[in-house]
Every structure is written in C-alpha cells, then in structure tokens.
Design a protein around this motif. Structure first.
Motif: not given
Length: 163
Positions: A61-71, A134-141, A152-161
């Motif tokens: 089964i083939d899959y694709t993952l896409t998301a809008d990202a901000t770093a 920091s990084v955040s991902y939205t519109n994850i499909v 659709t998958v829940a947004d995700a983010s993480r802060t390092f500094f």
C-alpha cells in the motif's frame, strides 16, 4: 415460454445478481479505512505521523504525507541563550514524503517522517551557533494513494529554544 426455460432465465438472473453482490462486497472490503493517525515532532524537528489503516487487501500500500511547515531558526551563544537581537529567521513552506508498506492481514501499522524545512542561509555572529528554535506543522494530510483514501491529522509543534 416453457417452464424449464423460465427456470433457466430465473437462475441466470439470480446468478448475475449474486456475482454483482459478491464483487461489490469484495471491492468494498479492500477500500481501507484509517483507524488512527497521530502526529508528533521528534528531537530533530521532523514531523512523525504514526497510523493504523485497516480493511485492506494483500500487497503493498502506497502512502503520501503532506503538511504546511514553519521553522524558526535562531542564533544561540555558548551559554545556550538567545541574545536579545534580531538574529532569528522563520522559514515557511510545504513538506512531504511517501512510503510503501506491506499489508498484513488487511492492515498496515506504520509511520512516515518528513521535515523540518532546511535552515536558512543567514549566519550567526562569532561565538554563536545556528539552531532550530521551534517548528510547527499544520494542514497535515495522510493519503493511501493505492485506495485513494485520506485522513487529516492533528497539528503538531515543538519548541527547542525560547526566542
């Protein structure tokens, strides 16, 4: 029309209906449905989507993952602090990846990883290093391209500094 030919026609119609119902049932059994899909950000700032898809046939089964990202990248001094200066930069764009997984007993349990966006080309002053703040991902499909099923998958983010 004779009784025997009427019975043959009725049997032919019943056989055709049974074939259509059987084909429809087997086609819908191989459609696939996402049972779960969760997002997280790993220690490198990459998006990780773990998923469980069921109701699949056998095979790959083939899959694709896409998301809008901000770093957001920043300069950090030797003490691990971000000096109060404007030496940080945000990068925005889309990240994507794909993968192929073998269905086992009509099910795929796997994960895909993508990102983060590449760090910008700005330089830090002497004695400082460029880091992913920091990084955040939205519109994850997540899409099963074999069966044309998306979730659709829940947004995700993480802060390092803190910057």
């Amino acid at each position: 029309m004779h009784k025997a030919s009427s019975v043959r026609v009725a049997l032919a119609v019943l056989t055709a209906c049974a074939f259509v119902l059987l084909f429809a049932a087997s086609a819908s059994a191989d459609t696939g449905k996402f049972h779960s899909a969760d997002s997280s950000v790993n220690s490198s700032g990459a998006l990780v989507v773990s998923f469980d898809e069921r109701g699949l046939g056998n095979g790959n089964i083939d899959y694709t993952l896409t998301a809008d990202a901000t770093a957001v990248y920043a300069c950090i001094n030797g003490g691990g602090n971000h000096p109060q200066a404007a030496n940080k930069e945000a990068v925005e764009g889309q990240v994507s990846t794909g993968g192929s997984f073998a269905s086992k007993n009509g099910r795929v349990v796997a994960s895909l990883t993508t990102g983060p966006l590449q760090d910008p080309s700005f330089t830090c002053p002497s004695g400082q290093r460029r880091v992913l703040a920091s990084v955040s991902y939205t519109n994850i499909v997540l899409t099963d391209t074999t069966n044309n099923v998306s979730t659709t998958v829940a947004d995700a983010s993480r802060t390092f500094f803190q910057v």
